[in-house]
Design an enzyme around this catalytic site. Structure first.
Site, mmCIF file in Angstrom:
data_model
loop_
_atom_site.group_PDB
_atom_site.id
_atom_site.type_symbol
_atom_site.label_atom_id
_atom_site.label_comp_id
_atom_site.label_asym_id
_atom_site.label_seq_id
_atom_site.Cartn_x
_atom_site.Cartn_y
_atom_site.Cartn_z
ATOM 1 N N LYS A 1 0.817 -0.943 0.122
ATOM 2 C CA LYS A 1 -0.180 -0.113 0.116
ATOM 3 C C LYS A 1 0.812 1.238 -0.120
ATOM 4 C CE LYS A 1 -1.883 2.731 2.104
ATOM 5 N NZ LYS A 1 -1.769 4.303 1.796
ATOM 6 N N GLU B 1 9.185 1.076 11.103
ATOM 7 C CA GLU B 1 10.300 2.027 10.937
ATOM 8 C C GLU B 1 9.599 3.409 10.932
ATOM 9 O OE1 GLU B 1 12.224 4.473 9.300
ATOM 10 O OE2 GLU B 1 12.673 3.414 7.688
ATOM 11 N N GLU C 1 9.468 15.632 16.017
ATOM 12 C CA GLU C 1 9.938 15.373 14.769
ATOM 13 C C GLU C 1 9.208 16.388 13.740
ATOM 14 O OE1 GLU C 1 8.854 11.595 12.132
ATOM 15 O OE2 GLU C 1 10.689 11.681 11.963
HETATM 16 P P1 NAI Z 1 1.346 8.409 8.241
HETATM 17 O O1 NAI Z 1 2.076 7.542 9.336
HETATM 18 O O2 NAI Z 1 0.198 8.873 8.294
HETATM 19 O O3 NAI Z 1 1.639 7.856 6.697
HETATM 20 C C1 NAI Z 1 2.287 6.683 6.352
HETATM 21 C C2 NAI Z 1 1.789 5.581 5.507
HETATM 22 O O4 NAI Z 1 0.664 5.009 6.641
HETATM 23 C C3 NAI Z 1 0.856 6.108 4.448
HETATM 24 O O5 NAI Z 1 0.991 4.899 3.340
HETATM 25 C C4 NAI Z 1 -0.502 6.160 4.982
HETATM 26 O O6 NAI Z 1 -1.548 5.866 4.032
HETATM 27 C C5 NAI Z 1 -0.619 5.070 5.952
HETATM 28 N N1 NAI Z 1 -1.500 5.119 7.096
HETATM 29 C C6 NAI Z 1 -2.153 6.164 7.588
HETATM 30 N N2 NAI Z 1 -2.838 6.082 8.515
HETATM 31 C C7 NAI Z 1 -3.134 4.589 8.482
HETATM 32 C C8 NAI Z 1 -3.738 3.650 9.369
HETATM 33 N N3 NAI Z 1 -4.490 4.243 10.374
HETATM 34 N N4 NAI Z 1 -3.411 2.368 9.165
HETATM 35 C C9 NAI Z 1 -2.754 2.048 8.004
HETATM 36 N N5 NAI Z 1 -2.170 2.765 7.456
HETATM 37 C C10 NAI Z 1 -2.124 4.044 7.753
HETATM 38 O O7 NAI Z 1 2.362 9.661 8.071
HETATM 39 P P2 NAI Z 1 1.889 11.188 7.209
HETATM 40 O O8 NAI Z 1 0.495 11.448 7.789
HETATM 41 O O9 NAI Z 1 2.182 10.916 5.747
HETATM 42 O O10 NAI Z 1 3.048 11.998 7.870
HETATM 43 C C11 NAI Z 1 2.911 12.436 9.146
HETATM 44 C C12 NAI Z 1 4.367 12.429 10.055
HETATM 45 O O11 NAI Z 1 4.794 11.012 9.839
HETATM 46 C C13 NAI Z 1 5.310 13.349 9.232
HETATM 47 O O12 NAI Z 1 5.326 14.672 9.478
HETATM 48 C C14 NAI Z 1 6.561 12.544 9.717
HETATM 49 O O13 NAI Z 1 6.888 13.137 11.080
HETATM 50 C C15 NAI Z 1 6.211 11.131 9.904
HETATM 51 N N6 NAI Z 1 6.651 10.279 8.697
HETATM 52 C C16 NAI Z 1 7.662 9.655 9.034
HETATM 53 C C17 NAI Z 1 8.220 8.828 8.085
HETATM 54 C C18 NAI Z 1 9.263 8.014 8.266
HETATM 55 O O14 NAI Z 1 9.997 7.780 7.146
HETATM 56 N N7 NAI Z 1 9.638 7.347 9.464
HETATM 57 C C19 NAI Z 1 7.539 8.792 6.657
HETATM 58 C C20 NAI Z 1 6.655 9.632 6.553
HETATM 59 C C21 NAI Z 1 6.074 10.512 7.759
#
Ligand code: NAI
Ligand code: MG
Length: 497
Positions: free
Chosen positions: A195, A270, A401
């Site tokens: 996904k 991660e 972060e």
């Molecule tokens: P997110 O954690 O919401 O999204 C990452 C992935 O998880 C996306 O594919 C999203 O569709 C999916 N996702 C979101 N909610 C979910 C749920 N309830 N169940 C299963 N999958 C779900 O991150 P977002 O909102 O894009 O970014 C928010 C913050 O997260 C950023 O500001 C950053 O601080 C952090 N982040 C960290 C990353 C890393 O590489 N560790 C990458 C992206 C964001």
């Protein structure tokens, strides 16, 4: 192919609504719905993409299950599995320019960066993992049961694929994160439902075409596009998924753990970071200063391992902080496809607002911006590369972060102090140490609670080197042999002979 030809190809790729890959077929979402994907440099819609939901996830999981138990994949020799994965690496390389353009348009990063980093690293990851397909071994175990004329035991272990794997990835390195996840799962013989992030699904879909072209059997890799709640959550909760691997926010990582409880699927995570980058007075100051700027500004600060807390030994504090600020001011912002762009926009207006609200919070609490401090321009999601000083340890900009081009620079006195402040975080993903004193570097590296410590370098990645987090930065490791272990189950077989 010329630039113009590649651009045409990219345009035609994004013209029609993009479908999802289930069982090697391209299908619309069961609801018929699509969602828009934006070009972050302009805010304009770049493509419409199938909006998957629970029903699509169910179909994809059942295709993956069928492929896992079916003969095509199960009976494929490790050598042939390795060849397929290697071929995928070749196809990525053959489509380097197109993939780099798609990544640049979709994510905002400079084309030149995607071309030398994201895309070749993805190809390399698949090739590294291709080599492992023939090297996943168990062991023989000398157990201590009685050894008599009548009875003796022979014991060995088998390493078997964990099964059907759900993989949820973020938008900061869309193609590379797909590679990090798919590579070890394919090498071990798992089948997958991937996904991609809703902000950046395009390179994963193009990768799906290359996966079909490479000749992977139907159902081995399925790609369901959609929002996190609609498509990610049912994948994490699915009772027939054996493992879920997630990269993204710590907040959603915790939701993944909850969702995984139902069938106790294996979980690897991660997550976020707030990595300390530590410069001692005896470092090569000029090099460390320029590397400290790269450590935060690479990928516009949208790296889980960004060197976002810059600790500088007191007597060189001003020199280094001002040096990083001077570099920040010189960075040329622009659309990723412009040739002279050094830093593109953030990925979305959501991230723009998030980063700007951190800037406001820091500045209103008394931090001072040596460079940057606000949004850049009116169009697109650009933020000025920012260096904050005069922060306090409990400020949000120091603790949380930010995931944007914002570094907090702070002075420190000595080894004791820096060890304690470096570890004063809920995260533990990465750290940087800059010193020419080898003993000091090794001593501090041992005391820092982080999955990766870079000494006199930063952001060095290799498919062979494990990457992942201590504390709330995650569970498990990606890349290297460590990643493979997490896609296998170990079976002990004990035979009376
Ligand atoms: P997110 O954690 O919401 O999204 C990452 C992935 O998880 C996306 O594919 C999203 O569709 C999916 N996702 C979101 N909610 C979910 C749920 N309830 N169940 C299963 N999958 C779900 O991150 P977002 O909102 O894009 O970014 C928010 C913050 O997260 C950023 O500001 C950053 O601080 C952090 N982040 C960290 C990353 C890393 O590489 N560790 C990458 C992206 C964001
Ligand atoms: Mg989110």
């Amino acid at each position: 192919m010329s630039q113009v030809e590649v651009l045409k190809e990219v345009q035609s790729f994004t013209e029609e609504p993009k479908k999802m890959l289930i069982n090697n077929e391209w299908v619309a979402a069961s609801s018929g719905e699509t969602f828009p994907v934006y070009n972050p440099a302009t805010g304009a819609i770049l493509a419409q993409v199938a909006s998957g939901n629970e029903q699509d996830i169910n179909m994809a999981v059942s295709a993956a299950r069928k492929a896992f138990t079916g003969n095509d994949w199960h009976s494929m020799t490790p050598s042939n599995r390795g060849k397929l994965i290697w071929r995928l690496g070749d196809l990525i390389e053959q489509n380097l320019d197109e993939l780099a353009q798609l990544e640049s348009l979709d994510n905002g990063k400079p084309f030149s960066v995607a071309r030398v980093a994201d895309v070749p690293l993805a190809a390399d990851l698949f090739r590294y993992m291709a080599g492992w397909a023939t090297k996943i071994e168990g062991s023989t175990i000398p157990i201590s049961t009685p050894n008599t004329a009548k009875s003796k035991h022979f014991a060995y272990t088998l390493r078997e694929p964990v099964g059907v794997v759900g993989q949820i990835i973020p938008w900061n390195f869309p193609l590379l994160m797909a590679a990090w996840k798919l590579g070890p799962a394919l090498a071990t013989g798992c089948t997958i439902v991937l996904k991609p992030a809703e902000q950046t699904p395009l390179t994963a879909l193009r990768l799906g075409e290359l996966i079909v072209e490479a000749g992977f059997p139907a159902g081995v890799v399925n790609i369901v596009t959609g929002y996190g709640e609609a498509a990610g959550a049912p994948l994490a909760a699915h009772p027939d998924v054996d493992k879920i691997a997630f990269t993204g926010s710590t907040e959603v990582g915790k939701k993944i753990i909850d969702a995984a409880k139902g069938n106790l699927k294996k979980v690897t995570l991660e997550l976020g970071g707030k990595s300390p980058n530590i410069i001692f007075g005896d470092a090569n100051i000029k090099y460390a200063t320029s590397a400290a700027a790269n450590a935060i500004f690479f990928n516009h600060g949208q790296c889980c391992c960004a060197g976002s807390r810059l600790y500088i030994e007191k007597d060189i504090f001003e020199q280094v902080a001002e040096g990083v600020a001077a570099r920040a001011k010189k960075i040329r912002l622009g659309a990723g496809m412009n040739q002279d762009t050094q830093m593109g926009p953030l990925v979305s207006d959501e991230q723009l607002n998030r980063v700007c609200s951190y800037l406001k919070s820091g500045l209103s609490e008394g931090a001072e911006a040596l460079a940057g401090g606000k949004r850049h321009g009116e169009q697109g999601y650009f933020v000025e590369p920012t260096v904050l000083v005069k922060t306090k340890a409990d400020m949000k900009v120091v603790q949380e972060e930010i995931f944007g081009p914002v570094v907090v620079a702070m002075p420190f006195d000595d080894m004791e102090e820096i060890t304690s402040v470096a570890n004063d975080t809920i995260y533990g993903l990465a750290a940087g140490i800059w010193t020419q004193d080898v003993s000091k570097a090794h001593r501090l590296a041992a005391r820092i609670k982080a999955g990766t410590v870079w000494v006199n370098c930063y952001n060095v990645f290799d498919a062979a080197m494990p990457f992942g987090g201590y504390k709330q930065s995650g569970w498990g490791r990606e890349m290297g042999e460590e990643a493979l272990k997490l896609y296998t189950e170990v079976k002990s077989v004990c035979v009376q002979i």
